[in-house]
Design a protein around this motif. Structure first.
Motif, PDB file in Angstrom:
ATOM      1  N   ASP A 104      43.766  29.070  29.806  1.00 54.47           N
ATOM      2  CA  ASP A 104      44.972  28.436  30.326  1.00 54.47           C
ATOM      3  C   ASP A 104      46.101  29.440  30.516  1.00 54.47           C
ATOM      4  O   ASP A 104      46.872  29.350  31.473  1.00 54.47           O
ATOM      5  N   VAL A 105      46.218  30.369  29.589  1.00 55.80           N
ATOM      6  CA  VAL A 105      47.311  31.328  29.616  1.00 55.80           C
ATOM      7  C   VAL A 105      46.767  32.689  29.208  1.00 55.80           C
ATOM      8  O   VAL A 105      45.853  32.790  28.383  1.00 55.80           O
ATOM      9  N   LEU A 106      47.312  33.747  29.812  1.00 55.29           N
ATOM     10  CA  LEU A 106      46.819  35.092  29.511  1.00 55.29           C
ATOM     11  C   LEU A 106      47.974  36.078  29.456  1.00 55.29           C
ATOM     12  O   LEU A 106      49.054  35.838  29.992  1.00 55.29           O
ATOM     13  N   ALA A 107      47.706  37.221  28.799  1.00 59.57           N
ATOM     14  CA  ALA A 107      48.664  38.320  28.739  1.00 59.57           C
ATOM     15  C   ALA A 107      48.061  39.517  29.448  1.00 59.57           C
ATOM     16  O   ALA A 107      46.921  39.905  29.179  1.00 59.57           O
ATOM     17  N   ALA A 108      48.811  40.104  30.372  1.00 64.22           N
ATOM     18  CA  ALA A 108      48.329  41.264  31.126  1.00 64.22           C
ATOM     19  C   ALA A 108      49.517  42.097  31.573  1.00 64.22           C
ATOM     20  O   ALA A 108      50.651  41.600  31.651  1.00 64.22           O
ATOM     21  N   ASN A 109      49.256  43.380  31.872  1.00 68.36           N
ATOM     22  CA  ASN A 109      50.343  44.235  32.330  1.00 68.36           C
ATOM     23  C   ASN A 109      50.707  43.918  33.781  1.00 68.36           C
ATOM     24  O   ASN A 109      49.992  43.193  34.470  1.00 68.36           O
ATOM     25  N   THR A 110      51.810  44.482  34.233  1.00 70.86           N
ATOM     26  CA  THR A 110      52.348  44.126  35.550  1.00 70.86           C
ATOM     27  C   THR A 110      51.385  44.460  36.684  1.00 70.86           C
ATOM     28  O   THR A 110      51.288  43.697  37.659  1.00 70.86           O
ATOM     29  N   ALA A 111      50.671  45.573  36.550  1.00 69.91           N
ATOM     30  CA  ALA A 111      49.725  45.944  37.609  1.00 69.91           C
ATOM     31  C   ALA A 111      48.596  44.932  37.701  1.00 69.91           C
ATOM     32  O   ALA A 111      48.171  44.540  38.799  1.00 69.91           O
ATOM     33  N   GLU A 112      48.109  44.483  36.545  1.00 68.07           N
ATOM     34  CA  GLU A 112      47.039  43.497  36.526  1.00 68.07           C
ATOM     35  C   GLU A 112      47.536  42.133  37.001  1.00 68.07           C
ATOM     36  O   GLU A 112      46.824  41.402  37.686  1.00 68.07           O
ATOM     37  N   ILE A 113      48.767  41.789  36.626  1.00 65.61           N
ATOM     38  CA  ILE A 113      49.348  40.527  37.081  1.00 65.61           C
ATOM     39  C   ILE A 113      49.396  40.494  38.603  1.00 65.61           C
ATOM     40  O   ILE A 113      49.029  39.500  39.243  1.00 65.61           O
ATOM     41  N   GLU A 114      49.838  41.588  39.210  1.00 64.88           N
ATOM     42  CA  GLU A 114      49.890  41.660  40.673  1.00 64.88           C
ATOM     43  C   GLU A 114      48.497  41.493  41.269  1.00 64.88           C
ATOM     44  O   GLU A 114      48.308  40.773  42.257  1.00 64.88           O
ATOM     45  N   ARG A 115      47.530  42.121  40.635  1.00 62.76           N
ATOM     46  CA  ARG A 115      46.135  42.037  41.096  1.00 62.76           C
ATOM     47  C   ARG A 115      45.607  40.616  40.970  1.00 62.76           C
ATOM     48  O   ARG A 115      44.982  40.079  41.888  1.00 62.76           O
ATOM     49  N   TYR A 116      45.885  39.961  39.849  1.00 66.73           N
ATOM     50  CA  TYR A 116      45.399  38.599  39.627  1.00 66.73           C
ATOM     51  C   TYR A 116      46.062  37.610  40.574  1.00 66.73           C
ATOM     52  O   TYR A 116      45.425  36.680  41.071  1.00 66.73           O
ATOM     53  N   ALA A 117      47.370  37.813  40.810  1.00 64.61           N
ATOM     54  CA  ALA A 117      48.094  36.910  41.716  1.00 64.61           C
ATOM     55  C   ALA A 117      47.543  37.028  43.135  1.00 64.61           C
ATOM     56  O   ALA A 117      47.352  36.027  43.824  1.00 64.61           O
ATOM     57  N   GLN A 118      47.279  38.249  43.565  1.00 66.11           N
ATOM     58  CA  GLN A 118      46.724  38.454  44.900  1.00 66.11           C
ATOM     59  C   GLN A 118      45.332  37.852  45.031  1.00 66.11           C
ATOM     60  O   GLN A 118      44.926  37.433  46.119  1.00 66.11           O
ATOM     61  N   ALA A 119      44.601  37.811  43.913  1.00 63.53           N
ATOM     62  CA  ALA A 119      43.253  37.234  43.920  1.00 63.53           C
ATOM     63  C   ALA A 119      43.268  35.719  43.772  1.00 63.53           C
ATOM     64  O   ALA A 119      42.210  35.078  43.751  1.00 63.53           O
TER      65      ALA A 119
END
Length: 380
Positions: A104-119
């Motif tokens: 439901d919820v995750l912690a990730a760095n900003t680069a990974e967040i950008e990658r996940y959002a784009q995906a």
């Protein structure tokens, strides 16, 4: 329910709770109807009764301590299931498992967040549902200024904790603090260097050490040069580590002299608790820095509870405990020259990590480097 059902059956058979004479008038057919009515009544009651909400959290060690989880469960009458990861690669793999997305919820760095959002793996956040953002330092409230968190005007994550990736050294073996990441290649430390097991960070910090202006977007020629440098670095390595606890154990057991501190001040804190006299420096060329954030997955089964989790993690007491326990900075307490990414020029120069030119290509090359491919197999 089985215990209650057997008890009632026993009462009807034995006639307990009713006059004994009445029991003789209950026919087998009537008893069967009565028992079936009781069974279905309780089955329907159980199926429509209150169920405990479950929140599934994907995070790094130290981000969901047991006492925080227990307090959250009690406060919101929920159950929290935490899964820890030890690398960005493991986090990505968990989010791409064959089974339906279980978090439901995750912690990730900003680069990974950008990658996940784009995906398309994250849901845009309603910031009004996270009132504890008011406790954060102004820079961290201005999410639009932090690369990777906002896309098309929609916010996908909230800053939680951060650290630089500097050099950690044993003061007994290295009297003068090293001034550059190039110290990792110094032949004096052969067999006494620890490195973090990550393709993305290794290529980026090596590019930074080589003076490349953009360590996250390398040209093919730059990528080849960095690859060969990472192959040469193997001469000095004791091993690669993943979790900070692994690094502490290796550092103590093998009397390591120098380490690339992926977890930064968190590792310094652990090593000092282990009795090691270590120093920590930001190299002259600067250091990578990560900013880990909380986000809600696109397929979250309980988004309301996920919002409560993020808001709870931004409470000042949680932030203070995070810093005290893990040695990590929190987004509520100001640190000179760090909270702003050194934009004002004060304090150490930090370079917030970003997405890279080709994650897949870096991964392929990194596997070859770790596997021990000799230098001559990598084109100059």
């Amino acid at each position: 329910m089985r215990r209650r059902f057997n008890t009632v059956v026993g009462r009807f058979i034995r006639g307990k709770g009713t006059p004994r004479r009445a029991g003789r008038w209950v026919t087998p057919a009537a008893l069967a109807v009565l028992l079936m009515s009781f069974f279905w009544a309780h089955t329907l009651a159980d199926s429509h009764g209150p169920k405990q909400s479950v929140l599934r959290v994907l995070a790094w060690p130290g981000y969901a301590d047991e006492d925080w989880v227990r307090a959250f469960e009690k406060r919101f009458h929920a159950k929290v299931e935490v899964t820890f990861v030890d690398s960005d690669e493991a986090l990505w793999a968990r989010m791409h498992s064959a089974e339906p997305q279980p978090f439901d919820v995750l912690a990730a760095n900003t680069a990974e967040i950008e990658r996940y959002a784009q995906a398309g793996l994250l849901t845009a956040l309603d910031l009004s549902r996270i009132p504890n953002r008011r406790w954060q330092q102004p820079y961290f409230q201005r999410v639009a200024e932090i690369r990777g968190l906002v896309s098309a005007g929609r916010t996908y994550a909230i800053p939680f904790t951060y650290s630089s990736m500097g050099l950690i050294y044993d003061r007994k073996q290295i009297a003068e603090p090293p001034h550059s990441m190039r110290a990792l290649w110094d032949p004096r430390y052969r067999g006494k260097v620890l490195d973090f097991n990550s393709a993305q960070h290794n290529f980026s910090f090596t590019a930074l050490a080589l003076g490349y202006p953009d360590p996250f977007h390398l040209t093919p020629e730059q990528l080849r040069t960095v690859t060969r440098e990472l192959v040469r670095l193997r001469r000095n390595l004791l091993t690669y580590y993943t979790l900070p606890e692994d690094a502490t154990e290796q550092f103590v057991q093998h009397h390591v002299a120098l380490m690339f501190g992926n977890y930064g001040t968190q590792q310094v804190e652990q090593l000092r608790h282990a009795g090691v006299d270590v120093g920590y420096v930001i190299p002259d060329e600067g250091a990578l820095a990560w900013l880990d954030c909380w986000a809600i997955t696109r397929n979250a089964t309980n988004p309301a509870l996920a919002y409560h989790w993020i808001d709870t993690m931004l409470e000042p007491d949680v932030g203070k405990q995070l810093t005290q326990r893990e040695g990590l900075a929190n987004t509520m307490t100001p640190l000179s020259g760090v909270a702003s990414g050194d934009r004002a020029g004060a304090g150490p120069r930090l370079v917030w990590i970003q997405g890279v030119e080709s994650t897949d290509e870096r991964e392929v090359l990194w596997r070859r480097i770790k596997a021990g491919d000799p230098l001559e197999r990598f084109a100059p």
